[in-house]
Design a protein around this motif. Structure first.
Motif, PDB file in Angstrom:
ATOM      1  N   GLN A   1      58.113-124.512  50.666  1.00 58.73           N
ATOM      2  CA  GLN A   1      57.441-123.297  50.210  1.00 58.73           C
ATOM      3  C   GLN A   1      56.025-123.608  49.750  1.00 58.73           C
ATOM      4  OE1 GLN A   1      59.568-121.266  47.099  1.00 58.73           O
ATOM      5  NE2 GLN A   1      58.221-119.496  47.116  1.00 58.73           N
TER       6      GLN A   1
ATOM      7  N   LYS B   1      48.088-122.134  54.124  1.00 56.53           N
ATOM      8  CA  LYS B   1      47.195-120.982  53.998  1.00 56.53           C
ATOM      9  C   LYS B   1      45.749-121.406  53.770  1.00 56.53           C
ATOM     10  CE  LYS B   1      50.434-117.390  52.511  1.00 56.53           C
ATOM     11  NZ  LYS B   1      50.782-116.428  51.436  1.00 56.53           N
TER      12      LYS B   1
ATOM     13  N   GLU C   1      52.881-121.832  51.459  1.00 55.90           N
ATOM     14  CA  GLU C   1      52.167-120.847  50.646  1.00 55.90           C
ATOM     15  C   GLU C   1      50.859-121.369  50.055  1.00 55.90           C
ATOM     16  OE1 GLU C   1      54.802-119.274  47.709  1.00 55.90           O
ATOM     17  OE2 GLU C   1      56.157-118.357  49.182  1.00 55.90           O
TER      18      GLU C   1
END
Length: 296
Positions: A196, A204, A200
């Motif tokens: 994650q 990104k 995230e």
């Protein structure tokens, strides 16, 4: 790996990662702190997320060598957490393989790939003592491809004869001229959380520049890779070759920072990186004598 057996490499790496680095090592790295934008290979850019640091290509390779790892020389950087509660490392690699077709995205046979790895590993185990063997358990994350983002992900789980489990997780992004690999080194319980974080916070902030994206491919001028998604999972080998050279396929696909006893590796790298960051912070802090000096 020349004539050096993979298992020997595993054991040697384990001990090397557990060793203490020279005190001078931490002073020879250019630590890039959070908020800084870095350029990579003229094709990508990356803004270092909060509470993380970045090591460039040369420093990443240098760190690997000093820790006893064998660089692939495809490294373009690495990302590391600075918080004590985080215990992972991310290596970023780029290979200019040519454009990889994703035509077989619906034909990836995870079970056939898994069996190839298992067969190759067990064949190699015949040359090892029982206590020195290791075994492929299965996919921790089965190979899957996202056609919208051109991302391929997979993670294989293995264990030693002593039932110590280890894994690696790869997220590979296809580009116009090759692919970028994000190799997450972590342990089994933390994989979901650290994946994650990768998606995230890191992915990104990683940008494939215009003109270098998968959709920018020009069939008239661009080189095309000799293999597809299955070959990419097998480290650049085709299915037929992988069946014939199962153990070699295993080494080529997963020798990079994956088949290591994770607890030992993370403890060494995590402590090393935090030492780098703290030393840089201390060096940047003004001394008492500096604070007392009147301004000119």
């Amino acid at each position: 790996m020349k004539r050096r057996s993979w298992l020997s490499f595993l054991v040697v790496s384990m001990f090397m990662f557990g060793s203490v680095l020279p005190a001078s090592a931490a002073g020879n790295y250019n630590v890039v702190e959070s908020g800084t934008k870095v350029e990579m290979e003229g094709k990508f850019s990356f803004t270092v997320p909060e509470n993380m640091i970045f090591l460039n290509k040369d420093d990443t390779i240098k760190m690997e060598k000093e820790n006893g790892d064998i660089p692939t020389m495809n490294e373009i950087g690495s990302v590391h957490p600075i918080e004590d509660s985080e215990n992972w490392a991310l290596f970023i690699e780029y290979e200019d393989t040519g454009h990889i077709s994703d035509d077989e995205q619906n034909e990836i046979n995870a079970e056939e790939l898994l069996q190839s790895y298992k067969d190759g590993t067990e064949e190699a185990n015949k040359q090892r003592q029982p206590e020195e063997q290791f075994h492929v358990i299965g996919w921790n994350v089965k190979p899957s491809y996202n056609a919208a983002t051109h991302e391929l992900e997979y993670s294989m789980l293995a264990e030693t004869a002593q039932k110590t489990q280890f894994l690696n997780y790869k997220l590979q992004v296809l580009t116009r001229t090759g692919h970028v690999s994000f190799i997450l080194v972590t342990d089994v319980p933390a994989l979901a959380k650290d994946k994650q974080t990768l998606r995230e916070k890191i992915l990104k902030n990683f940008v494939v520049k215009e003109g270098q994206r998968y959709s920018d491919f020009d069939a008239k001028t661009d080189k095309v890779a000799e293999y597809g998604l299955t070959g990419l999972i097998l480290g650049g080998l085709g299915v037929a070759a992988a069946k014939k050279l199962g153990f070699l396929a295993l080494i080529l696909a997963f020798a990079k920072k994956g088949w290591i006893i994770i607890v030992v590796l993370l403890g060494a790298i995590g402590g090393f990186v935090k030492k780098l960051f703290n030393k840089k912070k201390n060096n940047a802090a003004p001394t008492d004598s500096d604070e007392e000096k009147p301004s000119a």
